[in-house]
Motif scaffolding. Sequence first.
Motif, short mmCIF file in Angstrom:
data_model
loop_
_atom_site.label_atom_id
_atom_site.label_comp_id
_atom_site.label_asym_id
_atom_site.label_seq_id
_atom_site.Cartn_x
_atom_site.Cartn_y
_atom_site.Cartn_z
N SER A 257 -41.08 32.13 46.65
CA SER A 257 -40.24 30.95 46.72
C SER A 257 -41.08 29.74 47.09
N ASN A 258 -40.43 28.62 47.23
CA ASN A 258 -41.08 27.37 47.63
C ASN A 258 -40.88 27.19 49.12
N GLU A 259 -41.96 27.21 49.88
CA GLU A 259 -41.85 27.16 51.34
C GLU A 259 -41.26 25.84 51.82
N LEU A 260 -41.47 24.75 51.07
CA LEU A 260 -40.89 23.47 51.45
C LEU A 260 -39.37 23.48 51.30
N VAL A 261 -38.89 24.17 50.27
CA VAL A 261 -37.45 24.30 50.08
C VAL A 261 -36.86 25.12 51.22
N VAL A 262 -37.54 26.20 51.59
CA VAL A 262 -37.07 27.05 52.69
C VAL A 262 -37.01 26.25 53.98
N LEU A 263 -38.06 25.49 54.26
CA LEU A 263 -38.09 24.68 55.48
C LEU A 263 -36.99 23.62 55.45
N GLY A 264 -36.78 23.02 54.28
CA GLY A 264 -35.71 22.03 54.15
C GLY A 264 -34.34 22.62 54.42
N ILE A 265 -34.10 23.84 53.94
CA ILE A 265 -32.82 24.50 54.17
C ILE A 265 -32.66 24.85 55.64
N GLU A 266 -33.74 25.28 56.28
CA GLU A 266 -33.67 25.59 57.71
C GLU A 266 -33.35 24.35 58.53
N LEU A 267 -34.00 23.24 58.21
CA LEU A 267 -33.72 21.99 58.92
C LEU A 267 -32.30 21.51 58.62
N GLY A 268 -31.85 21.74 57.38
CA GLY A 268 -30.49 21.40 57.03
C GLY A 268 -29.48 22.22 57.82
#
Length: 251
Positions: free
Chosen positions: A221-232
């Motif tokens: 997956s894209n780690e930036l997308v994962v981080l963005g979802i976590e912050l969301g």
Amino acid sequence: MLSYEMKHAIFNKRMLISILLSFLCLIVGSADILFDHNSNIDFSYLFLFSYSCGTASLLALIYPVFACMPYGDTYAVERESGYLLYKRTKIHNVKYILIKLLSSSISGGLALSIPVACYLILCIFSRGPMLTDYGMEYISHKVQFYHSQPVLYCAGFIGNAFLCGVIFSLLALALSVFIKSRYLVLFLPLVLYILCNILCSSHLFYLNPVLWWDCNLYSESNELVVLGIELGALLLFSIIFSYGVIRNAKE
């Protein structure tokens, strides 16, 4: 007020129990190889095997409970005991919300990151900081960094555990504005964790909380997308809690 709240959020019996049980889960997850010093298994294999990759990785299955245990039900407890009414006469809603969010976040993060850090230290002292061929079996994310700085690579999981602890502690806090039972508040995040894992295993992969816990799945997956979802998720749970506190104060 903040220092008082932080003291009660971190230095309490349930925090100690959570840390000890989390550490015990890590020990159980690698018990069959942890004390086998005749093998060529390195510290990274031992650490990752117990953290998330092994068949007995208990902590990866139930960590939301340990994240919520120290202070995730604080609002429900104060509302049930009537102490919340007293606090409203002493502190403004906005300040109360910020203090609760901060104290619950830190307690949940520490409840998971401390045992993970202690277990990593145990693995390093047990096997030394050098690598063997065994560790590569579980490495699929940032392989070059793993080879150059294996200790720092594994230490990154400590920060990841802290973030996961924050997320689920805030989830419990958000649920507590709608649910009065403190016990349901503590265990419902685990139920939601399991349901999300089942429903998002093949579709909506980025919403699978197992992906948040196991960084090595980032290769898919894209780690930036994962981080963005976590912050969301952090933002969403914070907003829900804030709305619930303000709504309940008007009732």
